[in-house]
Design a protein around this motif. Structure first.
Motif, PDB file in Angstrom:
ATOM      1  N   MET A   1       0.855  -1.192   0.000  1.00 55.71           N
ATOM      2  CA  MET A   1       0.000   0.000   0.000  1.00 55.71           C
ATOM      3  C   MET A   1       0.891   1.242   0.000  1.00 55.71           C
ATOM      4  N   ASN A   2       0.529   2.222  -0.830  1.00 57.47           N
ATOM      5  CA  ASN A   2       1.401   3.403  -0.857  1.00 57.47           C
ATOM      6  C   ASN A   2       1.173   4.278   0.375  1.00 57.47           C
ATOM      7  N   ASN A   3       2.184   5.085   0.653  1.00 56.20           N
ATOM      8  CA  ASN A   3       2.186   5.909   1.854  1.00 56.20           C
ATOM      9  C   ASN A   3       1.022   6.895   1.873  1.00 56.20           C
ATOM     10  N   ALA A   4       0.709   7.488   0.696  1.00 57.92           N
ATOM     11  CA  ALA A   4      -0.362   8.486   0.613  1.00 57.92           C
ATOM     12  C   ALA A   4      -1.694   7.893   1.063  1.00 57.92           C
ATOM     13  N   ARG A   5      -1.960   6.639   0.681  1.00 61.49           N
ATOM     14  CA  ARG A   5      -3.238   6.017   1.051  1.00 61.49           C
ATOM     15  C   ARG A   5      -3.311   5.801   2.570  1.00 61.49           C
ATOM     16  N   GLN A   6      -2.206   5.385   3.160  1.00 66.36           N
ATOM     17  CA  GLN A   6      -2.184   5.188   4.614  1.00 66.36           C
ATOM     18  C   GLN A   6      -2.422   6.503   5.356  1.00 66.36           C
ATOM     19  N   ILE A   7      -1.760   7.562   4.904  1.00 64.13           N
ATOM     20  CA  ILE A   7      -1.877   8.858   5.582  1.00 64.13           C
ATOM     21  C   ILE A   7      -3.281   9.433   5.402  1.00 64.13           C
ATOM     22  N   PHE A  20      -5.600  18.341  -0.179  1.00 63.86           N
ATOM     23  CA  PHE A  20      -4.569  17.995  -1.163  1.00 63.86           C
ATOM     24  C   PHE A  20      -3.188  18.466  -0.728  1.00 63.86           C
ATOM     25  N   LYS A  21      -3.081  19.752  -0.419  1.00 69.31           N
ATOM     26  CA  LYS A  21      -1.754  20.318  -0.125  1.00 69.31           C
ATOM     27  C   LYS A  21      -1.165  19.701   1.139  1.00 69.31           C
ATOM     28  N   GLU A  22      -2.045  19.340   2.094  1.00 64.79           N
ATOM     29  CA  GLU A  22      -1.566  18.722   3.324  1.00 64.79           C
ATOM     30  C   GLU A  22      -1.028  17.320   3.048  1.00 64.79           C
ATOM     31  N   LEU A  23      -1.763  16.560   2.222  1.00 68.60           N
ATOM     32  CA  LEU A  23      -1.333  15.200   1.922  1.00 68.60           C
ATOM     33  C   LEU A  23       0.019  15.192   1.227  1.00 68.60           C
ATOM     34  N   GLN A 419      -6.463  10.289 -10.297  1.00 67.36           N
ATOM     35  CA  GLN A 419      -5.774  10.454  -9.018  1.00 67.36           C
ATOM     36  C   GLN A 419      -6.530  11.438  -8.111  1.00 67.36           C
ATOM     37  N   VAL A 420      -7.130  12.463  -8.717  1.00 69.72           N
ATOM     38  CA  VAL A 420      -7.960  13.410  -7.956  1.00 69.72           C
ATOM     39  C   VAL A 420      -9.130  12.660  -7.329  1.00 69.72           C
ATOM     40  N   ALA A 421      -9.770  11.803  -8.137  1.00 71.23           N
ATOM     41  CA  ALA A 421     -10.915  11.025  -7.639  1.00 71.23           C
ATOM     42  C   ALA A 421     -10.476  10.070  -6.537  1.00 71.23           C
ATOM     43  N   GLU A 422      -9.310   9.443  -6.711  1.00 71.22           N
ATOM     44  CA  GLU A 422      -8.796   8.521  -5.687  1.00 71.22           C
ATOM     45  C   GLU A 422      -8.527   9.263  -4.387  1.00 71.22           C
ATOM     46  N   PHE A 423      -8.054  10.504  -4.499  1.00 69.80           N
ATOM     47  CA  PHE A 423      -7.805  11.294  -3.303  1.00 69.80           C
ATOM     48  C   PHE A 423      -9.116  11.589  -2.569  1.00 69.80           C
ATOM     49  N   LYS A 428     -11.814   2.144  -2.867  1.00 66.72           N
ATOM     50  CA  LYS A 428     -11.187   2.065  -4.186  1.00 66.72           C
ATOM     51  C   LYS A 428     -12.235   2.379  -5.248  1.00 66.72           C
ATOM     52  N   LEU A 429     -11.807   2.983  -6.360  1.00 68.79           N
ATOM     53  CA  LEU A 429     -12.739   3.418  -7.402  1.00 68.79           C
ATOM     54  C   LEU A 429     -13.390   2.232  -8.095  1.00 68.79           C
ATOM     55  N   ASN A 430     -14.707   2.317  -8.287  1.00 69.61           N
ATOM     56  CA  ASN A 430     -15.395   1.309  -9.093  1.00 69.61           C
ATOM     57  C   ASN A 430     -15.555   1.840 -10.523  1.00 69.61           C
ATOM     58  N   GLN A 431     -16.060   1.005 -11.420  1.00 70.85           N
ATOM     59  CA  GLN A 431     -16.132   1.380 -12.834  1.00 70.85           C
ATOM     60  C   GLN A 431     -17.073   2.555 -13.068  1.00 70.85           C
ATOM     61  N   THR A 432     -18.161   2.628 -12.308  1.00 70.87           N
ATOM     62  CA  THR A 432     -19.113   3.739 -12.470  1.00 70.87           C
ATOM     63  C   THR A 432     -18.428   5.076 -12.203  1.00 70.87           C
TER      64      THR A 432
END
Length: 459
Positions: A1-7, A20-23, A419-423, A428-432
């Motif tokens: 898992m990447n660090n950004a997701r954990q934080i 965003f800027k904080e992450l 990536q914006v949507a993931e943030f 996790k993103l679904n197809q819709t």
């Protein structure tokens, strides 16, 4: 898992989300360093002091006009206290302290018609939110708000009132099934004399109304007072397990894992009920960051409003709209439905509340409009035309002003849309969602759509 997701996960549970800027200022730091910073920022204890008058101390009035004025002033105090705290949660850097104050606000549910005492209780919960549970429990129990709400003002020698004693064990410490009716009766006698001075709003012990006879509580016999009862309750490790189960549901997953809860209870009990070591243990545990615990908790209505307000820098020119949203979604601060508080979890969502929740983002961010993607049908176009006509009325009514330039400025120019949507979403993103992202022409419309998905309701 990447660090950004954990934080991102850490801040969604230990606070009200991360911008965003904080992450991107934190993602290269370890989880341990981020946890340390959360606690450092939480050292600030910003008391709320918006209510300066206890209306109960006004001279008794019998004329209708004065009664009406007093009630209007009470209503205004309720509004001021509510919206002040909501805004403080949204702007404070002490996110962990405010998030835990919200937890204790529900754990020690209290609903009385006195904003002065409610503010006092809220500040007690904030002061000890990350401190020692025994200190917090005692201070809450001796607050005018709780002494009033659970009728301990009426608990006197010879006529014990069992309300506080029962809720102390059932809801605040042990949980149902870990005490007897006789324990309730005997502990109620021990809490006689716990009182507050109506003029100073300070706790005071009154010996003449205290039952100083022998009591038998949980197998022990002595001339117990209230503090003794609290000590005996806390010596039972079931109290640590009960609190940790509730905290697990609040911070980790609505379905408690018995092994993890047991680990938490060990840490809590061995630390003499200090909350900081317990929370550090949770936030540094590998299991806290497992996929099964990310994006699975339904945001409470207050959490949803605070996270939206915080993320989009929303300014409310008409704070009353916040109360309307709270009422519509089923969580009005300082007005829990009963002594057990709000049940939380799936209870937050039903068919009508989900519809309101999804609409709130567009109401606050775009005057009620969610732009359609792809080719609109004639029915869509007719709906949109009518909706656009209503926009002015929505703006006029809500008077909520998001700072879009500031929000968009925070997003790195080269960040891909996905990536914006993931943030923005914890699950996790679904197809819709991916299709929506790819079909939406501009970033602002896409962000509003993302905030209007069922997935945005999860943290």
């Amino acid at each position: 898992m990447n660090n950004a997701r954990q934080i991102k996960h850490l801040y969604s549970r230990a606070g009200f989300g991360i911008r965003f800027k904080e992450l991107y200022g934190h993602e290269n730091a370890s989880v341990k360093k981020n946890v340390k910073e959360l606690f450092k920022n939480a050292e600030a204890d910003q008391h709320i002091a918006v209510i300066t008058e206890n209306i109960d101390l006004r001279p008794k009035a019998n004329d209708p006009e004065t009664k009406k004025k007093n009630q209007e002033d009470r209503n205004q105090q309720d509004k001021d206290l509510n919206t002040t705290w909501l805004k403080q949660m949204a702007v404070s850097d002490a996110q962990l302290r405010e998030r835990m104050t919200l937890f204790w606000h529900n754990h020690f549910a209290c609903n009385i018609n006195n904003a002065y005492h409610q503010q006092q209780l809220n500040n007690i919960q904030r002061t000890y939110a990350l401190g020692n549970f025994k200190t917090l429990l005692t201070a809450v129990s001796q607050s005018p708000a709780m002494l009033t709400f659970l009728n301990n003002q009426q608990n006197v020698k010879g006529h014990p009132n069992e309300n506080f004693a029962r809720e102390l064990m059932e809801l605040f410490t042990l949980g149902i099934g870990h005490y007897t009716e006789q324990d309730i009766k005997e502990s109620a006698r021990s809490f006689t004399g716990w009182h507050y001075d109506g003029k100073t709003s300070q706790y005071t012990f009154i010996p003449r109304i205290h039952d100083d006879g022998q009591k038998t509580f949980m197998g022990k016999t002595a001339n117990f007072c209230g503090e003794d009862i609290i000590d005996i309750i806390l010596s039972n490790k079931q109290t640590a397990t009960f609190i940790c189960t509730k905290l697990y549901r609040y911070l980790v997953n609505d379905t408690p894992d018995p092994v993890h809860v047991s680990q938490m209870a060990d840490v809590f009990y061995q630390a003499n009920y200090e909350l900081k070591p317990l929370l550090e243990f949770v936030f540094l545990a590998d299991w806290f960051y497992e996929d099964k615990n990310i994006g699975v908790i339904i945001k409470s209505p207050v959490q949803l409003l605070v996270s939206l307000t915080r993320q989009f820098y929303i300014d409310y020119h008409n704070p009353d709209v916040l109360l309307q949203f709270e009422r519509t979604l089923g969580q009005v601060l300082f007005k829990p439905p009963n002594v057990a508080g709000w049940p939380g979890g799936r209870a937050w969502i039903d068919s009508s509340s989900l519809m309101y929740r999804i609409k709130i983002a567009s109401t606050l961010l775009n005057a009620g409009v969610i732009d359609f993607t792809g080719k609109a049908t004639p029915e869509d176009e007719a709906f949109l035309a009518a909706t656009h006509r209503q926009q002015f009325n929505v703006i006029k009514r809500t008077q909520a002003v998001p700072d879009w330039s500031r929000f968009l400025q925070d997003i790195p120019l080269d960040m891909p849309r996905i990536q914006v949507a993931e943030f923005m979403l914890e699950p996790k993103l679904n197809q819709t969602v991916i299709d929506e992202v790819n079909q939406t022409p501009d970033i602002k419309s896409m962000v509003i759509q993302i905030a209007s998905t069922p997935e945005y309701q999860l943290c």
